[in-house]
Design a protein around this motif. Structure first.
Motif, mmCIF file in Angstrom:
data_model
loop_
_atom_site.group_PDB
_atom_site.id
_atom_site.type_symbol
_atom_site.label_atom_id
_atom_site.label_comp_id
_atom_site.label_asym_id
_atom_site.label_seq_id
_atom_site.Cartn_x
_atom_site.Cartn_y
_atom_site.Cartn_z
ATOM 1 N N ILE A 95 0.839 -1.206 0.000
ATOM 2 C CA ILE A 95 0.000 0.000 0.000
ATOM 3 C C ILE A 95 0.868 1.248 0.000
ATOM 4 C CG2 ILE A 95 -1.657 1.334 1.356
ATOM 5 C CD1 ILE A 95 -2.848 -1.332 2.289
ATOM 6 N N ALA A 96 1.912 1.255 0.802
ATOM 7 C CA ALA A 96 2.821 2.407 0.841
ATOM 8 C C ALA A 96 3.475 2.624 -0.521
ATOM 9 C CB ALA A 96 3.884 2.192 1.916
ATOM 10 N N SER A 97 3.898 1.548 -1.168
ATOM 11 C CA SER A 97 4.525 1.653 -2.483
ATOM 12 C C SER A 97 3.538 2.149 -3.531
ATOM 13 C CB SER A 97 5.091 0.296 -2.910
ATOM 14 O OG SER A 97 6.155 -0.089 -2.076
ATOM 15 N N ILE A 98 2.293 1.714 -3.436
ATOM 16 C CA ILE A 98 1.267 2.178 -4.375
ATOM 17 C C ILE A 98 1.083 3.681 -4.274
ATOM 18 C CG2 ILE A 98 -1.217 2.150 -4.847
ATOM 19 C CD1 ILE A 98 -1.205 -0.829 -4.178
ATOM 20 N N VAL A 99 0.976 4.171 -3.055
ATOM 21 C CA VAL A 99 0.710 5.598 -2.844
ATOM 22 C C VAL A 99 1.861 6.463 -3.328
ATOM 23 C CG1 VAL A 99 0.306 7.359 -1.087
ATOM 24 C CG2 VAL A 99 -0.872 5.166 -0.933
ATOM 25 N N VAL A 100 3.099 6.079 -3.030
ATOM 26 C CA VAL A 100 4.240 6.932 -3.382
ATOM 27 C C VAL A 100 4.624 6.826 -4.855
ATOM 28 C CG1 VAL A 100 5.156 6.876 -1.031
ATOM 29 C CG2 VAL A 100 5.949 5.196 -2.712
ATOM 30 N N SER A 101 4.297 5.708 -5.514
ATOM 31 C CA SER A 101 4.668 5.552 -6.926
ATOM 32 C C SER A 101 3.542 5.928 -7.889
ATOM 33 C CB SER A 101 5.113 4.112 -7.202
ATOM 34 O OG SER A 101 4.084 3.190 -6.912
ATOM 35 N N PHE A 102 2.325 6.059 -7.395
ATOM 36 C CA PHE A 102 1.190 6.414 -8.253
ATOM 37 C C PHE A 102 1.402 7.725 -9.004
ATOM 38 C CE2 PHE A 102 -2.857 8.558 -8.987
ATOM 39 C CZ PHE A 102 -3.525 7.624 -9.763
ATOM 40 N N PRO A 103 1.920 8.791 -8.360
ATOM 41 C CA PRO A 103 2.109 10.051 -9.100
ATOM 42 C C PRO A 103 2.980 9.911 -10.336
ATOM 43 C CG PRO A 103 2.334 10.435 -6.749
ATOM 44 C CD PRO A 103 2.265 8.954 -6.938
ATOM 45 N N LEU A 104 4.001 9.077 -10.289
ATOM 46 C CA LEU A 104 4.878 8.894 -11.445
ATOM 47 C C LEU A 104 4.123 8.243 -12.600
ATOM 48 C CD1 LEU A 104 8.115 7.636 -9.639
ATOM 49 C CD2 LEU A 104 7.711 9.893 -10.646
ATOM 50 N N MET A 105 3.318 7.241 -12.281
ATOM 51 C CA MET A 105 2.532 6.568 -13.313
ATOM 52 C C MET A 105 1.476 7.502 -13.883
ATOM 53 S SD MET A 105 2.194 3.670 -14.932
ATOM 54 C CE MET A 105 1.518 4.293 -16.459
ATOM 55 N N LEU A 148 4.669 2.805 -20.718
ATOM 56 C CA LEU A 148 5.759 1.925 -20.305
ATOM 57 C C LEU A 148 6.785 2.670 -19.464
ATOM 58 C CD1 LEU A 148 7.082 -0.854 -20.417
ATOM 59 C CD2 LEU A 148 8.240 -0.142 -22.520
ATOM 60 N N ALA A 149 7.070 3.923 -19.832
ATOM 61 C CA ALA A 149 8.001 4.729 -19.041
ATOM 62 C C ALA A 149 7.476 4.910 -17.617
ATOM 63 C CB ALA A 149 8.211 6.089 -19.707
ATOM 64 N N GLY A 150 6.190 5.202 -17.499
ATOM 65 C CA GLY A 150 5.590 5.333 -16.175
ATOM 66 C C GLY A 150 5.610 4.030 -15.409
ATOM 67 N N LEU A 151 5.405 2.919 -16.106
ATOM 68 C CA LEU A 151 5.424 1.596 -15.480
ATOM 69 C C LEU A 151 6.798 1.290 -14.892
ATOM 70 C CD1 LEU A 151 3.805 -1.137 -15.144
ATOM 71 C CD2 LEU A 151 4.927 -1.853 -17.250
ATOM 72 N N VAL A 152 7.840 1.544 -15.669
ATOM 73 C CA VAL A 152 9.204 1.252 -15.215
ATOM 74 C C VAL A 152 9.594 2.156 -14.051
ATOM 75 C CG1 VAL A 152 11.632 1.259 -15.890
ATOM 76 C CG2 VAL A 152 9.908 0.372 -17.462
ATOM 77 N N LEU A 153 9.276 3.436 -14.160
ATOM 78 C CA LEU A 153 9.614 4.369 -13.088
ATOM 79 C C LEU A 153 8.852 4.040 -11.804
ATOM 80 C CD1 LEU A 153 9.730 7.745 -15.053
ATOM 81 C CD2 LEU A 153 11.667 6.440 -14.167
#
Length: 229
Positions: A95-105, A148-153
């Protein structure tokens, strides 16, 4: 130094992989929806989406702890109805990873969809194509490089998440000890060789991820130039 416990690596890949899966789905959905819709409060919602990108990870973790703790709105509901607790579990790390990485995607997907020519989608609709078919056959395919760029980041960000994960999932060896956690607590206990080992591993993972993304981007740019030469 020989490390016998590789659970931090396996857990990090597991957490980053699962969080990236959900981030990709929700990021693409909201990015496509918001790129084609204009409504009151849109900028406010988008600002909320991007907020974890500028807030300290500990602040994000504190918010998640308030929300998913035993007395939190979601945490108490999960505990009362399903006898399940998010705090101090690997699911909390997800859940923590989802929240912090969502903006990049979301940012990458929104830029990809907004760069598309809406006339192509409208033309397909006038020919009888459903919105679902238009999305999969036109929007998604044309926006794929940006997606794909958003996915990798997002994967790389989830792999290196520390602050919010520490607040929500804590540090339990063999259960919530991702690589960043293992590095921090190895340094705290004076195990510098162990910390160095995991630093090398996560740097190698992050570097190879970015290198692959750069290579893939250059290859597609060159292919596009050759096709239009």
């Amino acid at each position: 130094m020989y490390v016998t416990d590789y659970s931090p690596l396996l857990l990090s890949l597991k957490v980053a992989g699962i969080s990236t899966f959900f981030v990709f789905i929700f990021g693409v959905f909201f990015a496509h929806l918001f790129s084609r819709k204009k409504f009151f409060g849109k900028s406010i919602i988008e600002s909320l989406f991007m907020l974890p990108l500028v807030l300290p990870p500990t602040v994000v973790g504190f918010g998640l702890l308030i929300l998913f703790g035993k007395n939190g709105f979601i945490g108490s509901w999960l505990l009362n109805w399903f006898d399940f607790q998010v705090v101090f579990t690997w699911i909390g790390a997800v859940i923590a990873s989802i929240v912090v990485s969502f903006p990049l995607m979301y940012q990458s997907a929104a830029a990809a969809f907004e760069s598309l020519d809406a006339r192509m989608e409208n033309a397909a609709r006038t020919m009888g194509a459903s919105n679902w078919r238009v999305f999969w056959t036109i929007s998604f395919r044309l926006a794929w490089p940006g997606l794909l760029a958003g996915l990798v980041l997002s994967f790389a960000r989830g792999l290196g998440e520390f602050g919010a994960t520490l607040m929500l999932a804590g540090y339990i060896p063999g259960k919530t000890d991702t690589i960043p956690m293992a590095i921090y607590f190895a340094v705290e206990s004076g195990q510098m060789e162990k910390a160095t080992f995991w630093v090398v591993i996560i740097v190698a993972l992050g570097f190879s991820t970015i290198m692959w993304l750069n290579w893939w981007s250059r290859r597609n740019i060159e292919r596009y130039k050759n096709d239009n030469a």
